[in-house]
Structure formats: structure tokens, C-alpha cells
Design an enzyme around this catalytic site. Structure first.
Site, PDB file in Angstrom:
ATOM      1  N   LYS A   1      16.105 -21.521 -41.506  1.00  0.00           N
ATOM      2  CA  LYS A   1      16.513 -20.780 -42.844  1.00  0.00           C
ATOM      3  C   LYS A   1      18.209 -20.751 -42.926  1.00  0.00           C
ATOM      4  O   LYS A   1      18.801 -20.779 -43.913  1.00  0.00           O
ATOM      5  CB  LYS A   1      15.956 -19.309 -42.335  1.00  0.00           C
ATOM      6  CG  LYS A   1      14.540 -19.492 -42.249  1.00  0.00           C
ATOM      7  CD  LYS A   1      14.074 -17.267 -42.552  1.00  0.00           C
ATOM      8  CE  LYS A   1      12.110 -18.179 -42.706  1.00  0.00           C
ATOM      9  NZ  LYS A   1      11.979 -16.884 -41.986  1.00  0.00           N
TER      10      LYS A   1
ATOM     11  N   GLN B   1      12.356 -11.208 -39.825  1.00  0.00           N
ATOM     12  CA  GLN B   1      11.347 -12.099 -39.550  1.00  0.00           C
ATOM     13  C   GLN B   1      10.110 -11.696 -38.861  1.00  0.00           C
ATOM     14  O   GLN B   1       9.882 -10.883 -38.294  1.00  0.00           O
ATOM     15  CB  GLN B   1      11.792 -13.310 -38.132  1.00  0.00           C
ATOM     16  CG  GLN B   1      11.032 -14.426 -37.538  1.00  0.00           C
ATOM     17  CD  GLN B   1      10.330 -15.611 -38.680  1.00  0.00           C
ATOM     18  OE1 GLN B   1      11.092 -15.372 -39.431  1.00  0.00           O
ATOM     19  NE2 GLN B   1      10.298 -15.743 -38.971  1.00  0.00           N
TER      20      GLN B   1
ATOM     21  N   ASP C   1      10.433 -12.023 -49.515  1.00  0.00           N
ATOM     22  CA  ASP C   1       9.312 -12.082 -48.611  1.00  0.00           C
ATOM     23  C   ASP C   1       8.137 -11.611 -49.770  1.00  0.00           C
ATOM     24  O   ASP C   1       7.049 -12.242 -49.214  1.00  0.00           O
ATOM     25  CB  ASP C   1       9.289 -11.267 -47.434  1.00  0.00           C
ATOM     26  CG  ASP C   1       9.692 -12.318 -46.234  1.00  0.00           C
ATOM     27  OD1 ASP C   1       9.266 -13.558 -46.654  1.00  0.00           O
ATOM     28  OD2 ASP C   1      10.009 -11.778 -45.716  1.00  0.00           O
TER      29      ASP C   1
HETATM   30  N1  GUN Z   1       6.662 -15.116 -40.041  1.00  0.00           N
HETATM   31  C1  GUN Z   1       6.191 -15.678 -40.407  1.00  0.00           C
HETATM   32  N2  GUN Z   1       5.907 -16.297 -41.534  1.00  0.00           N
HETATM   33  C2  GUN Z   1       6.935 -15.564 -42.406  1.00  0.00           C
HETATM   34  C3  GUN Z   1       7.556 -15.024 -44.113  1.00  0.00           C
HETATM   35  O1  GUN Z   1       7.043 -15.774 -44.407  1.00  0.00           O
HETATM   36  N3  GUN Z   1       8.179 -14.567 -43.624  1.00  0.00           N
HETATM   37  C4  GUN Z   1       8.391 -13.231 -42.504  1.00  0.00           C
HETATM   38  N4  GUN Z   1       9.368 -12.773 -43.209  1.00  0.00           N
HETATM   39  N5  GUN Z   1       8.297 -13.992 -41.721  1.00  0.00           N
HETATM   40  C5  GUN Z   1       7.599 -14.768 -41.074  1.00  0.00           C
END
Ligand code: GUN
Length: 304
Positions: free
Chosen positions: A53, A97, A120
Site C-alpha cells: 500500500k 489494517q 475502507d
Molecule cells: N485486512 C484484510 N483486508 C483488509 C481491508 O480491505 N482493509 C483493512 N483495513 N484491513 C484488511
């Protein structure tokens, strides 16, 4: 054999579009979209995601802020960091996350993020806005799936869609997005009766359950479009052993690609399907959040 929907190629196009908009915003308004990522603990898969990311955020010209916190971080400390990011005008998107370590209250943290910075789309306000057809931040993985489906079909109106899986991150928002695009939507899950026959009615079949290769060719309607959200690591003894003597592994989806690919009209592979689209959509959401925060025109084609 089905057409293969190349998520890697599509994600590169989305990122290029995002980068172009970012350049324009910087030049015309002297604003740099910024994404903050909060990672608590050292889960190896999460570390890989967060690294990717950060890298892709910088590559498309945005500012990246990373907060890597010790696994023992307490709720108060984490909430204080979220509050600081909420108040920081250089931060347009905040992502915490998941999964968080067990001692932390995930719901409280997600709902503390300002809804307009919630890239998100997990804040309860965004969930409600999406469900009522209002302007929301939309979860990245379902948004990526929707973009691929629209690219393949143009209009989705009147199509039968079955979403296998009812998670808050994928299944439920995916169903909402398909409904908004006028599909007839059914959500299937572990208690669904005769799930195979139900899936066989689907023009669009989205698998998001986290069970390796569960959906096989005999679940698929001939010509259907199959979107595989699963990322499962399974033993691959046919690949031999690693230096430490353990069996090598490979990534598979929730769909048995070989048998489903013989029946479907189009299918996403794993890896290289939905996966790359998720981060591309996170960048798109950050750009959207930045545009909304500054009263600028939103990018076309990058939102739901
Ligand atoms: N962990 C696995 N997929 C995701 C996601 O799309 N967003 C976040 N914040 N954590 C994750």
C-alpha cells in the site's frame, strides 16, 4: 474456456488514472492527497499488504503516512492516533489494517475514523449510506469487483447475482453494490440449502468465503461471470519441499479455476484477479476523499 479477466492489467489502468488526477490536483490546487495506514502488531500477511500500500501510494504521487505500532498497544493509545489523523489536514484517507490484535476493540476503532476519511468504507455511517443508496466511501475489494463487472458487461441491470459469503468487508457490501446496479441479488452462506443449485442460477457469481476451491465447475451456469475474491495458501506437494524441509505452498481462490473456467464465460484468476484491484481502489478512494474534502470535482469511473 472462459475469458480471463486480468485484474493486474486493469488495476494498472486504475492506478494510472489515479496518478493523472493526482498530478492535476497538485498542479492546479497545490494539494497532495494523503493516505495514513495504521498497523498494529507483526502479522506477516498484514505487513506485506501495508508495504505494498505504502509503495503504490507514493508511486501514484500521493503522500503516505505509516504508523506501525507494537502488538501490545492499548486501546487508548490507538484511539489517540486515530484522533490525531482525523484532525490532520494533510491526511485525506485513514486505514487501520485488520485484523487487530484480540485485546483491541475493532468496532470502536473503525467507528472513530471520520466517515469522510474512512477509505475502507467500514464506518457504520458509510455502511448505512451505501445501504440507502447515498454517497458513501465504498469498501475497496467489492468496489474493485464492481469495476471489473462493469468493464465486462457495461450494464448489470436485471442480471441474477449470487454472492457466496456474508462478511462485512466483502459479502454484504458486494451485495449492496450489485443491488444498486439493479441486479437480482442473493447472498449465500454456510447454512444455505442446496448452495450448488442456487449458484447455478447466477449470471454473476462472486465467491468470498475463504474456503479453498469450494466453487467447482458444476456450481457454475454456462457463460456466467465468476469473480473469485478468495486468497488461500494451500500445501502444494507437487512443487516439492523448501530448504527447511517443509512442503511448498501455492495460492488458490475460493473457486476451482480449472473446472469453473471450462463452464464460465469469464473468470478472475488467483493471483492476478481481484487482489491487485483492492489496493488500486484504496488509492481511488483516497483521491475521492481528497476531492470531496476540498470541494473539487470527483474523478469519473473511480467511484461506485
Ligand atoms: N485486512 C484484510 N483486508 C483488509 C481491508 O480491505 N482493509 C483493512 N483495513 N484491513 C484488511
Amino acid at each position: 474456456m472462459a475469458d480471463i479477466i486480468d485484474g493486474k492489467e486493469f488495476a494498472a489502468k486504475v492506478r494510472a488514472q489515479v496518478a493523472e488526477h493526482v498530478t492535476a490536483i497538485k498542479n492546479d490546487h497545490n494539494i497532495t492527497p494523503g493516505l495514513a495506514v495504521v498497523l498494529v502488531g507483526e502479522d506477516p500477511a498484514s505487513q506485506v499488504y501495508v508495504r505494498n500500500k505504502g509503495k503504490q501510494t507514493l508511486e501514484c504521487g500521493m503522500a503516505s503516512f505509516e504508523h506501525k505500532l507494537d502488538v501490545d498497544t492499548d486501546q487508548t493509545t490507538l484511539m489517540a492516533i486515530i484522533e490525531k489523523l482525523n484532525a490532520d489536514p494533510a491526511v485525506h484517507g485513514i486505514l487501520c489494517q485488520l485484523p487487530l490484535p484480540k485485546h483491541l476493540d475493532e468496532e470502536e476503532v473503525l467507528n472513530a475514523i471520520l466517515p469522510e476519511k474512512d477509505v475502507d468504507g467500514f464506518h457504520i455511517s458509510n455502511v448505512g449510506l451505501l445501504a440507502t443508496g447515498q454517497k458513501a466511501m465504498v469498501p475497496c475489494t467489492p468496489l474493485g469487483c464492481l469495476m471489473m463487472l462493469r468493464e465486462k458487461h457495461g450494464s448489470l441491470s436485471g442480471m441474477n447475482a449470487v454472492v457466496v459469503g456474508r462478511s462485512n468487508i466483502v459479502g454484504k457490501p458486494m451485495a449492496q453494490l450489485l443491488l444498486r446496479d439493479s441486479c437480482t441479488v442473493t447472498i449465500a452462506h454456510s447454512r444455505t440449502k442446496d448452495i450448488e443449485a442456487l449458484c447455478k442460477t447466477a449470471d454473476i457469481l462472486v465467491a468470498a468465503v475463504g474456503r479453498p476451491e469450494m466453487v467447482t465447475g458444476d456450481w457454475v451456469k454456462p457463460g456466467a461471470t465468476v469473480i473469485d475474491v478468495g486468497i488461500n495458501r494451500i500445501d502444494a506437494p507437487e512443487k516439492g519441499t523448501k530448504e527447511d524441509g517443509s512442503v511448498k505452498t501455492r495460492l488458490v481462490g475460493d473457486v476451482d479455476f480449472t473446472s469453473a473456467g471450462e463452464v464460465a464465460g469469464a473468470i478472475t484468476p488467483v493471483p492476478g484477479g481481484v487482489g491487485p484491484m483492492t489496493i488500486a481502489c484504496l488509492l481511488a478512494n483516497t483521491l475521492t476523499a481528497c476531492c470531496r474534502a476540498n470541494g473539487l470535482a470527483e474523478p469519473q469511473g473511480l467511484t461506485a
